[in-house]
Design a protein around this motif. Structure first.
Motif, PDB file in Angstrom:
ATOM      1  N   THR A   1       0.845  -1.194   0.000  1.00 31.01           N
ATOM      2  CA  THR A   1       0.000   0.000   0.000  1.00 31.01           C
ATOM      3  C   THR A   1       0.878   1.241   0.000  1.00 31.01           C
ATOM      4  O   THR A   1       1.788   1.372   0.823  1.00 31.01           O
TER       5      THR A   1
ATOM      6  N   THR B   1       0.427   5.268   0.422  1.00 29.79           N
ATOM      7  CA  THR B   1      -0.523   6.258   0.919  1.00 29.79           C
ATOM      8  C   THR B   1       0.123   7.634   0.870  1.00 29.79           C
ATOM      9  O   THR B   1       1.252   7.811   1.357  1.00 29.79           O
TER      10      THR B   1
ATOM     11  N   ASP C   1      -0.623  11.843   1.565  1.00 26.70           N
ATOM     12  CA  ASP C   1      -1.441  12.930   2.082  1.00 26.70           C
ATOM     13  C   ASP C   1      -1.256  14.150   1.184  1.00 26.70           C
ATOM     14  O   ASP C   1      -0.192  14.748   1.157  1.00 26.70           O
TER      15      ASP C   1
ATOM     16  N   ALA D   1      -5.653   9.095  -5.332  1.00 27.98           N
ATOM     17  CA  ALA D   1      -5.156   7.770  -5.685  1.00 27.98           C
ATOM     18  C   ALA D   1      -4.802   7.694  -7.166  1.00 27.98           C
ATOM     19  O   ALA D   1      -3.877   6.972  -7.545  1.00 27.98           O
TER      20      ALA D   1
ATOM     21  N   ASP E   1      -9.727   7.103  -2.019  1.00 29.10           N
ATOM     22  CA  ASP E   1      -9.503   8.485  -1.593  1.00 29.10           C
ATOM     23  C   ASP E   1     -10.276   8.752  -0.313  1.00 29.10           C
ATOM     24  O   ASP E   1     -11.492   8.543  -0.263  1.00 29.10           O
ATOM     25  N   GLN E   2      -9.578   9.203   0.727  1.00 31.46           N
ATOM     26  CA  GLN E   2     -10.204   9.635   1.969  1.00 31.46           C
ATOM     27  C   GLN E   2     -10.198  11.159   1.990  1.00 31.46           C
ATOM     28  O   GLN E   2      -9.144  11.783   1.803  1.00 31.46           O
TER      29      GLN E   2
ATOM     30  N   LYS F   1      -6.508  12.346   0.968  1.00 33.50           N
ATOM     31  CA  LYS F   1      -5.455  11.373   1.252  1.00 33.50           C
ATOM     32  C   LYS F   1      -5.739  10.150   0.385  1.00 33.50           C
ATOM     33  O   LYS F   1      -6.694   9.419   0.607  1.00 33.50           O
TER      34      LYS F   1
ATOM     35  N   SER G   1      -4.738   6.490  -1.603  1.00 33.75           N
ATOM     36  CA  SER G   1      -3.964   5.261  -1.390  1.00 33.75           C
ATOM     37  C   SER G   1      -4.160   4.333  -2.589  1.00 33.75           C
ATOM     38  O   SER G   1      -5.244   4.257  -3.165  1.00 33.75           O
TER      39      SER G   1
END
Length: 582
Positions: free
Chosen positions: A302, A304, A306, A310, A335-336, A343, A345
Motif C-alpha cells: 500500500t 498512501t 497525504d 489515488a 480516496d479519503q 489522502k 492510497s
C-alpha cells in the motif's frame, strides 16, 4: 450437475450459525469508543461539533459535564445505526454535541468512558477574534480563501467558500466550480456558528481540493450564490430556515489567482509526487519463514499519500525473482477526504507461487516524492525481504557451495606395456539402442508436463470462478443492506437519515465511494423522475422542514424501479455460459 437438498433441521442449523456469525462480526468492534471533531482550530466566536461513536447498542450516555470546564454545550443529538460493510455487520451509537469554547488557548476535549471503553482526548486550538470578512455588515454575504498563492504543478490547493447569514434563509444554491486545467475534488459541506461584530451568524462552509495540471497562472473564477432570504426574526441555531416570503439575492465571490510552478530541478525521481506525507507499507497473508513449493502466498503493498489523489499514484516497479512466479491482481484505489484535503492510497496485491525450494530475496522498493512542507525530496522505502521455501518433504535447498580450485596436478599412473603379464578383463553388457532411451525420456517428460499444466490451469480457473462468485455475492449483500436501511429511514420520515441511506445505497449500487451528495447521485442516475424526487428531498433538508408532509414513497418507488432495471440487466449477463462446469 448435482443438486444439494437441505432438510428443515439442516436449514435451521444453517440459519442459526449464520445468526451467530453476524452477531460475532457485529461485536468484533464492540467495546470501542471513538471521538472526532469537524474542526480542531477555531476562533473564540465559532462553534465545533464533537462526535462520539460507541460500536454497539447501549443505553448508557457519556458524562458531558466533563466538557463544561472549557466549553458551552449548545446542542446534543443521539442516534443508533446498523449497517453492513464488506459483509461485516456493524452496529453503533452516535452522539453529536455542538460546542462553543469559553476561552482562548489550547483546550482539551477529555476522554469519555462507556461500558469500560474509553475514547482519546482531542486538543482544540482556540484563537482570538477572527478576521471579519469583507461585507461583514451585511445580513448575508460570502467569503473565499485559498490555502496557497504559489504551488507546484499537481500540488493540492484548498479553496474554501463560506456563506454567512444572520437572517432567515429559505434556500441557497451555488454554481459548480469547474476548472479546465485542474482536477477539482469536492470535500463536502460543513455548518457552524460564529460571532461577527456582536452579531450571531450561521456559516455554511464548502471546501474544494484543486490540483493544477499545467504550470502558469491558475484562475479560479468568480462563483455565484443564489440565496433566498425570508423576513422575520428567528433563532439562528434551532431554526435557520423557514417558509415565509422570500427575497432573492445573487452573491458573487472574488476571482482568485494562483501561480503554478514547474517541478523543481532538485527533484530527481522518476514520477513527480508532491505531497505532505507519503508512506509505503506491506502485509503478507502468512509468515514468510517456511513457504511451500507450489502453494501461493499473497503480498499486499500500500502506498498512501497525504495531499494526492489515488489516481496520481503511479504503479510500483516489481522486479522479477528467479524461482518465484508473480500474479498481480487489479490494483485498488481509494480516496479519503476531509476539510483538510485528500489522502489517496493505491493497494497492489500480488499472488506469489514458489517454483522450487531455497532462499529468495525480494529487492527493496523505493518511491521518491517531494515534501511540500519542507520543500525537499524524500524517499519512502520498503526494505528487502528474504523468504524461505521448502519442498514437499520440508527440505530447503541450500545455496550451492563454491568449487575449490585445483592446486596440484593429479598423479599419473604408469602404463604396463607387457601384454603377456596383463590378465584380460572382458565384460559383456547389453545396452538398449540410444534412440529408444531418448524417446522414452521425451515421452515421459511430455506426459508429466501436460499433466502439471492441466492441474495448474484447472486450479487457477477454480480460484478465479470462486473469487468472481464471492465478489458478486458480496456486492449484492452490501447493496441490499443499504436498500433496507433506506426503506426504514423513509418509512420513519427521518429525512436526514434518508439522505444518508440514499448515499450509502448509491455507493454500493454503482461501486463508487465518490458519490457524496444527492445532486451527484441525480446526475449519475440520468433519470428525470428520480432526479426530481432527490431534488425535493434536498430542498426539504435545506429548509430544515422536519415536519414536512412530503410523501417519500414516490422517491422509494423510483429508486426501486432503478434497482429492478439493473437486476434485469444482471440476469441477462448471468445467462451466459459459466466459466467451467463442475
Amino acid at each position: 450437475m448435482s443438486r444439494l437438498f437441505f432438510s428443515p433441521q439442516m436449514m435451521r442449523s444453517f440459519l442459526g450459525g449464520l445468526f451467530i456469525l453476524l452477531a460475532f462480526s457485529a461485536g468484533a468492534r464492540a467495546d470501542t469508543l471513538s471521538a472526532s471533531v469537524d474542526r480542531d482550530t477555531i476562533s473564540l466566536q465559532e462553534t465545533l461539533t464533537l462526535t462520539l461513536r460507541f460500536y454497539a447498542q447501549t443505553s448508557d450516555s457519556p458524562d458531558l459535564t466533563l466538557l463544561q470546564k472549557d466549553f458551552d454545550i449548545l446542542n446534543t443529538q443521539q442516534s443508533n445505526q446498523m449497517r453492513v460493510i464488506n459483509g461485516d455487520m456493524e452496529s453503533f451509537t452516535d452522539w453529536r454535541i455542538a460546542l462553543a469554547p469559553k476561552r482562548v488557548g489550547t483546550l482539551e476535549i477529555p476522554s469519555f468512558t462507556i461500558e469500560g471503553a474509553s475514547s482519546d482526548a482531542i486538543p482544540i486550538t482556540v484563537e482570538s477574534q477572527n478576521r471579519a470578512p469583507q461585507n461583514a455588515s451585511s445580513d448575508v454575504f460570502v467569503d473565499v480563501k485559498v490555502s496557497k498563492d504559489s504551488v507546484y504543478v499537481q500540488e493540492q490547493i484548498l479553496f474554501t467558500i463560506r456563506l454567512y447569514t444572520s437572517v432567515n434563509l429559505n434556500g441557497a444554491e451555488m454554481t459548480p466550480l469547474e476548472l479546465p486545467d485542474a482536477l477539482v475534488v469536492d470535500l463536502g459541506e460543513n455548518q457552524y456558528q460564529t460571532n461577527i461584530n456582536g452579531r450571531q451568524h450561521i456559516v455554511v462552509e464548502r471546501v474544494y481540493s484543486i490540483f493544477p495540471q499545467h504550470s502558469g497562472e491558475l484562475i479560479i473564477p468568480s462563483l455565484t450564490y443564489n440565496v433566498s432570504v425570508r423576513s422575520g426574526q428567528r433563532d439562528p441555531w434551532s431554526d435557520p430556515f423557514g417558509n415565509r416570503r422570500n427575497n432573492l439575492l445573487r452573491l458573487r465571490t472574488e476571482e482568485q489567482r494562483v501561480n503554478v510552478n514547474v517541478a523543481p530541478a532538485q527533484f530527481s525521481g522518476q514520477d513527480w509526487l508532491p505531497a505532505k506525507d507519503l508512506q509505503l507499507t506491506e502485509h503478507w497473508s502468512t509468515g514468510t519463514e517456511r513457504l511451500k513449493v507450489g502453494e501461493p502466498v499473497t503480498r499486499t503493498i500500500t502506498i498512501t499519500a497525504d495531499g494526492l489523489t489515488a489516481g496520481q499514484l503511479t504503479p510500483l516497479s516489481l522486479p522479477a525473482v528467479d524461482g518465484l512466479t508473480f500474479y498481480p491482481d487489479q490494483p485498488q484505489n481509494d480516496d479519503q477526504t476531509s476539510n483538510k484535503g485528500v489522502k489517496g492510497s493505491r493497494i497492489e496485491t500480488l499472488a506469489i507461487i514458489p517454483n522450487r525450494s531455497g532462499k529468495f530475496t525480494l529487492p527493496a522498493m523505493r518511491v521518491n516524492w517531494w515534501d511540500t512542507e519542507s520543500q525537499e525530496m524524500k524517499t519512502a522505502t520498503l526494505p528487502a525481504k528474504t523468504v524461505q521455501v521448502e519442498d514437499a518433504l520440508g527440505n530447503i535447498t541450500p545455496d550451492p557451495l563454491p568449487v575449490p580450485p585445483v592446486e596440484n596436478p593429479p598423479e599419473t599412473t604408469p602404463i604396463n606395456t607387457d601384454m603377456e603379464s596383463t590378465t584380460p578383463d572382458i565384460r559383456v553388457v547389453n545396452v538398449a539402442p540410444v534412440w529408444l532411451i531418448v524417446t522414452a525420456l521425451v515421452l515421459g517428460f511430455t506426459t508429466l508436463l501436460f499433466a502439471w499444466l492441466y492441474w495448474q490451469a484447472r486450479r487457477e480457473l477454480r480460484a478465479i470462478h470462486s473469487f468472481y462468485i464471492a465478489e458478486k455475492t458480496q456486492d449484492h449483500a452490501n447493496e441490499t443492506a443499504a436498500w433496507n436501511e433506506l426503506k426504514r429511514a423513509a418509512a420513519n420520515k427521518d429525512y436526514p437519515a434518508t439522505r444518508t441511506a440514499i448515499i450509502h445505497w448509491a455507493q454500493a449500487h454503482w461501486q463508487d465511494p465518490q458519490l457524496q451528495s444527492l445532486q451527484a447521485i441525480a446526475e449519475r442516475s440520468n433519470n428525470d423522475a428520480l432526479r426530481a424526487q432527490l431534488k425535493k428531498l434536498d430542498e426539504i433538508l435545506y429548509r430544515g422542514d422536519a415536519g414536512s408532509d412530503w410523501d417519500s414513497s414516490e422517491l422509494v418507488q423510483e429508486i426501486n424501479n432503478y434497482r429492478r432495471q439493473k437486476h434485469h440487466r444482471q440476469k441477462q449477463q448471468d445467462s451466459l455460459a459459466p466459466l467451467y462446469k463442475s
